[in-house]
Write an enzyme that holds these catalytic residues in place. Structure first.
Site, PDB file in Angstrom:
ATOM      1  CE1 TYR A  56     -24.972 -37.346  -4.264  1.00  0.00           C
ATOM      2  CE2 TYR A  56     -24.505 -39.610  -3.637  1.00  0.00           C
ATOM      3  CZ  TYR A  56     -25.138 -38.397  -3.395  1.00  0.00           C
ATOM      4  OH  TYR A  56     -25.935 -38.262  -2.295  1.00  0.00           O
ATOM      5  CG  ASP A 109     -22.594 -32.687   1.922  1.00  0.00           C
ATOM      6  OD1 ASP A 109     -23.169 -33.260   2.863  1.00  0.00           O
ATOM      7  OD2 ASP A 109     -21.461 -33.014   1.499  1.00  0.00           O
TER       8      ASP A 109
END
Lengths: 250, 250
Positions: free
Chosen positions: B110, B52
């Site tokens: 992540y 993103d």
């Protein structure tokens, strides 16, 4: 009158050091403006020591003597809201009237960071000195140990210093590694002008094979600045801890 | 023709994500320009997944299929010299022709970072989400454990995704603390659109006492997005590791 100790932190990139200087952007100058606004009736704002232009502080202590009656709890947020993004006030503590951020100090710790990989690290551009050549970490560790103890450190200060007493004690001088990030942590009774950056430069010279790491003690005793390594750049350096004497812990 | 895997890292602050988009500054767009310049005869540049806008990558893998004969050793420096400061190429590895940065992948990790102190941290402005209110870390740990295992994660994706297969496996979902810095590390077989930021938002809701941490499993089974926490801001998120199948380790 109250004596308050502020625990602050700052990214030094955009400042000419802590200490106020006419016509230059300094941490003290910027902080004083906010203190004047938030704590009216403040008579002094005193830091725990000078820092060079571009040097960071993960923690730094500031004494504020003030008539303001703002509750302690509210001070960090009120000050931080009036400061630029790169300075923050973490904590405010009530202190005895004879607390002094410099003279009540027991030891100070700095950390010098080196990014040791061929290409730069985008997250550490501002916070670590980039050394692309592989270094001998064992030699660096050995060189670091040579600075331990009480010595006359006159060969570890930059020209232009008028310091007469150049004896200091280094309690810890240790290299740690997190992958390609090397951190030289130095804790001492106090430091001369540029002393940490010169020690780091000497330790690095040993790592690059340009100096015998076992020679540090002899060179220290000799007292010649030219025998030590270069003064490494400011942006790799950060003040990382301060300890205070009993009864004066903020 | 050679198949090369680049290990890169980028600070995502100034980019609209990895994936190329017309008229927007993207990591892929920027990287492709440098590759075209440094490795002439390149036929494709393929990343290991979308990210993103604003999300960082401490590591990220890119496949380059090229006719260039530049020695591997020279590639990282040559590319990095032609990239802006916020992207770096750490390593170039020769790979089998059937290596694919996405399909040869085993797991992806992540890390979502939260700065949990009343006032901001000047060093983490761009890399951690600031939560000034104290949180219950034990509740967060418990909530995090609720995401472990193989589930239909359709309630953990943002609207606008056209993903049909929404079953994923989470291998690790763990909260660690370094003082006031909380790090939620999530390793999984793959992630849906905004999935990590929604998981982090749900874990945080539990920490703030707004959700029962033991309810995560039930809510997951229910499949309703509205029952999960909010999508946390992008800047707290970074890709921190990727593992590849045997024979395809860069």
């Amino acid at each position: 009158m109250r004596t308050i100790c502020l625990t602050i932190g700052f990214d030094g990139t955009e400042y000419h050091g802590y200490q106020i200087q006419r016509g230059k952007r300094t941490v003290q100058g910027t902080l004083q403006q906010a203190v004047r606004l938030v704590l009216p009736g403040t008579v002094s704002v005193t830091g725990c020591g000078r820092t060079d232009a571009g040097v960071h502080a993960q923690v730094y202590y500031v004494r504020v003597v003030t008539q303001s009656e703002m509750p302690l709890r509210k001070i960090p947020l009120a000050l931080t809201a009036n400061l630029p993004d790169d300075i923050t006030v973490y904590r405010a503590s009530e202190m005895p009237a004879d607390f002094h951020p410099r003279y009540s100090m027991q030891s100070k710790e700095y950390t010098y960071r080196i990014w040791n990989r061929r290409t730069r690290n985008p997250f550490l551009l501002r916070y670590a000195y980039h050394v692309p050549r592989a270094v001998n970490r064992e030699a660096m560790r050995l060189a670091a140990r040579g600075f331990l103890g009480t010595h006359d450190f006159r060969c570890c200060q930059s020209a232009g210093s008028d310091q007469e007493d150049t004896v200091r004690t280094i309690y810890e001088c240790e290299l740690t590694e997190r992958g390609d990030l090397l951190e030289l942590r130095i804790r001492g009774s106090g430091f001369l002008y540029n002393m940490v950056r010169i020690i780091a430069g000497t330790v690095l010279e040993a790592g690059l094979g340009r100096m015998d790491p076992a020679a540090v003690a002899t060179i220290l005793a000799g007292g010649e600045r030219a025998q030590m390594g270069p003064t490494l750049p400011a942006h790799g350096l950060a003040m990382t801890a301060v300890t205070y004497k009993e009864g004066f812990v903020p």
